[in-house]
Structure formats: C-alpha cells, structure tokens
Design an enzyme around this catalytic site. Structure first.
Site, PDB file in Angstrom:
ATOM      1  N   ASP A  17       0.817  -1.212   0.000  1.00 57.25           N
ATOM      2  CA  ASP A  17       0.000   0.000   0.000  1.00 57.25           C
ATOM      3  C   ASP A  17       0.853   1.266   0.000  1.00 57.25           C
ATOM      4  O   ASP A  17       0.603   2.198  -0.783  1.00 57.25           O
ATOM      5  CB  ASP A  17      -0.945   0.006   1.202  1.00 57.25           C
ATOM      6  N   ARG A  99       1.226   6.943  16.946  1.00 56.52           N
ATOM      7  CA  ARG A  99       1.013   7.891  15.856  1.00 56.52           C
ATOM      8  C   ARG A  99       1.646   9.255  16.084  1.00 56.52           C
ATOM      9  O   ARG A  99       2.234   9.825  15.166  1.00 56.52           O
ATOM     10  CB  ARG A  99      -0.479   8.029  15.556  1.00 56.52           C
ATOM     11  N   ASP A 128      -6.570   6.693  12.519  1.00 56.07           N
ATOM     12  CA  ASP A 128      -5.173   7.061  12.341  1.00 56.07           C
ATOM     13  C   ASP A 128      -4.988   8.324  11.519  1.00 56.07           C
ATOM     14  O   ASP A 128      -4.073   9.105  11.761  1.00 56.07           O
ATOM     15  CB  ASP A 128      -4.395   5.900  11.706  1.00 56.07           C
ATOM     16  N   SER A 182      -6.234  -7.116   8.614  1.00 57.27           N
ATOM     17  CA  SER A 182      -5.084  -6.223   8.563  1.00 57.27           C
ATOM     18  C   SER A 182      -4.467  -6.117   9.949  1.00 57.27           C
ATOM     19  O   SER A 182      -5.155  -6.250  10.961  1.00 57.27           O
ATOM     20  CB  SER A 182      -5.503  -4.836   8.066  1.00 57.27           C
TER      21      SER A 182
END
Length: 407
Positions: A17, A99, A128, A182
């Site tokens: 990705d 993050r 996110d 995922s």
C-alpha cells in the site's frame, strides 16, 4: 497544480500500500519523495524497505529508517502508563500512542529536507488519519498533509494491484488475494481488524493471535516475576536494571509465554463508527497490573482517586489524536506529580492468561500495619473516633430522610 507539493515526506512501511502511495505521489504531483520508516519494534526486518524505496527511485539520502524503540517507550508509552490509561475501560492504546511519535519524525525530517508536505497511508474510515494529521499540525501549522486514500480513485484491491503492475511495483504473491485481516504492530501491541473479524458475533480464529500462545496451551505451572519502579516508571525486572524498551520487550516475552494480554474489543472510533479489533498487549498488560500494584501502597487515596477520575479523559485524548494538545500536557503534569513517590517493587504471578499482584513493598509505602492490625495496636488508632466521624457524615442523610418522610 499550482499548489502541488514540491517535496513530500512519506510514512513508509515498505509494504504494497505505501509503495503504491509512493509511486502515486510521484505521478500525481511530480514531486520529490522522502521516506521515513520507523522501527517501533513491530518485529519485521526493515532493511527491505530501503531496497524497495531505492527500486522505486528514491535517492539513498532521502531514505530514513530510524530505530525509535527507546524513544517510543520512554517518551510515549511510559508517560501513558503512569496514568493507567485505558480507552473505554479496556484498550491499552497501542496503536494510538505510536502515531504522534511517527508524526513528530515526519515533521522533523520535513524540516531537515525543506519539504513542504508529509503523507500517510491511513484510510478515510479510521482513527489514524486524525491522529497523524492533528499531531502534524500541532507541530507545524504550515505543513501540508496528503492522505491519498481520501484523494485517489484506487478504491478496490483490484485497482491497487493494477496500478502496482502498471508501475512495476513488486507484488508479493500472498498480496494478490484478499488478506483475511489487517495488522498494525509495534513494541506495545498488535492490532488485527477487518475481513474475518468484521462480524463481532463470531469468535476470532486462533490464527489471528500472533504475540501470545493460547492461555489453554500456556504452562501448567505459574511463574513469578518482580518489577521495580522509580517515580512511576519500570526500571528493573528481577533486580536487573534495563532500559525502557528492553523492559517492555522482556515483559512481552513473559506475556507471550503465559497467554497474557488478549482483548476482543468493539470500540467507538472517533470518526463515528464502531469497530471490532483483536488486540494483543502482553507486556503492557503485565506493566499495568504491576503499576497498579505499586500505586496501591505508595499513592495517597485522594491523589489516586482524582487520578483515576482523570484517566478516562486522558485516554480519550490519546485515542482521538490529541497527544500534543495543551489539555493532555496539563493532565500529564498532574499525573507525573502524583508519581513522585511511586517507587518500589511488585511481585507478580503469571498463569494461563492472567497476571496478578501477589506482593508489593516500598520505602515510600503509606501502608501501616500498626493501624490495620487485628491485634493490639498499642494506641495507634482510637476506634472511638469513628463514632463522631460517622455521626457527622450521617447528618445530611438524616436530614434528607426526615424531610422525605413528610412527603
């Protein structure tokens, strides 16, 4: 495009990705791309990301692979654990807390290279994107943030693969089909979402769990460990001093062995929807129990109860992406003040998915055997004092009861 970025720093994993995003940035904006890959202890070899970036035309000097494990645990995980932070009472915030650190490095590298934008691979449905972007703007209000998933027309796995093939982006064979779920991973946790996990009525298959053995398969004999704290942070295991990341790594190993730290959780995302995830936080679950254990004897009741009342708000701020907000920093200052005497050692019992405090001791302890003993306390506590204490506390209840009896 007149407002197109000239230079973009991309949060790059080396996976399919973000490799597609890298090429898309080059073709869509005609800009120079700089990559940043963080070693957060996700357990993967990161050097292939360098080779992949070079293959896609990134100059060696524009490829940044940084080991941030110690920074992650010292400056983000440990401050959060001083608060005993749990989102919605259960989630140890493993994805959320990583993050702001990634965003900090993206912005720092952007400044280093004179880049005018940063980019991430978060989708438009998740939390996110919010965390990355709020953090970036808090650190540099002039930075441009590019979120390709909100811009491009590659709206299916088929289109992504077609774009990859058209641009000579290598595709691992197992990526040609739909992944069953995922995964996000770092030193604190793994998070698995989507596909096979989307129906919250169905038990997650065992193969989803990657960091822990099944509690049923864990050792039949309990194991005892001791964790030592200084001012609210773990500093040693079994009297062996360790760095923050080394401590969390060791606790992960204990947790993995004993099947500790599994969570099947339906949470409320900041963007409005509910999401089901499978979380594994083996070391963090042990650390939380240990920290609670040492606070039991070293933290004053008033301070501890106030701190517990602040915790849900603090956890929500981290979950929603406000790590760099003034309110989180204000709460952190109060939490850190409470930890001045949270120093001592906790003994823990690890057994088949459970971790329990079974002993705790400290030179800073507020626990007084003289006051709580069932034997003769030699005058340490006068039980007659309790009568007046109860009368005063009962006064308003008596007045209420007398008033209510009239109506």
């Amino acid at each position: 495009m007149s407002d197109a970025p000239k230079k973009v720093v991309l949060a790059y994993s080396g996976g399919l990705d973000t490799s597609i995003i890298l090429k898309w940035l080059q073709t869509e904006y005609g800009c120079e791309v700089i990559t940043f890959t963080a070693d957060l202890g996700q357990g993967e070899e990161l050097e292939p990301a360098r080779a992949k970036a070079e293959l896609l035309g990134i100059k060696p000097e524009n490829i940044h692979i940084v080991d941030v494990r110690e920074e992650f645990v010292r400056d983000y995980v440990f401050p959060m654990f001083r608060a005993n932070a749990l989102y919605e009472g259960l989630y140890l915030l493993g994805t959320s807390i990583a993050r702001p650190l990634i965003s900090k490095h993206l912005v720092d590298i952007a400044h280093q290279h004179g880049a005018d934008a940063v980019a991430h691979g978060a989708t438009g449905k998740g939390n996110d994107q919010v965390r990355f972007e709020l953090s970036a703007y808090a650190l540099d209000p002039s930075i441009k943030v590019i979120a390709p998933w909100r811009e491009w027309d590659l709206t299916s796995r088929t289109k992504l693969l077609e774009f990859a093939e058209a641009n000579q982006i290598p595709i691992a064979k197992d990526k040609r089909g739909e992944a069953p779920f995922s995964v996000d991973a770092n030193l604190l946790h793994t998070s698995s979402e989507g596909k096979a996990l989307e129906n919250p009525a169905e038990e997650a298959p065992e193969y989803v769990y990657q960091r822990t053995v099944s509690p049923e398969d864990a050792p039949d004999t309990p194991e005892y460990i001791e964790v030592t704290f200084e001012r609210g942070d773990a500093v040693a295991i079994n009297d062996q001093a360790m760095s923050p990341a080394t401590i969390l790594t060791a606790l992960n190993d204990y947790g993995r062995k004993h099947g500790i730290g599994r969570l099947d959780f339906v949470e409320n995302r900041f963007v409005g929807m509910k999401s089901r995830g499978i979380y594994e936080t083996p070391g963090g679950t042990i650390l939380l129990e240990a920290h609670r254990g040492i606070e039991q004897i070293t933290l004053d009741a008033g301070a501890g109860h106030l701190k517990d009342s602040l915790m849900p708000r603090y956890a929500e701020l981290i979950y929603n992406g406000f790590w760099f907000s003034p309110e989180r920093e204000m709460l952190q200052a109060a939490i850190d003040k409470s930890q001045e005497h949270v120093t001592g050692t906790v003994r823990l019992k690890l057994y088949k998915g459970n971790v329990n405090t079974v002993g705790r001791w400290s030179d800073h302890s507020l626990y007084s055997e003289a006051h709580v003993t069932f034997e003769d306390d030699a005058g340490a506590y006068d039980q007659k004092d309790a009568a007046g204490f109860i009368r005063l506390n009962a006064l308003r209840l008596k007045l209420l009861a007398a008033r209510n009896a009239k109506f």
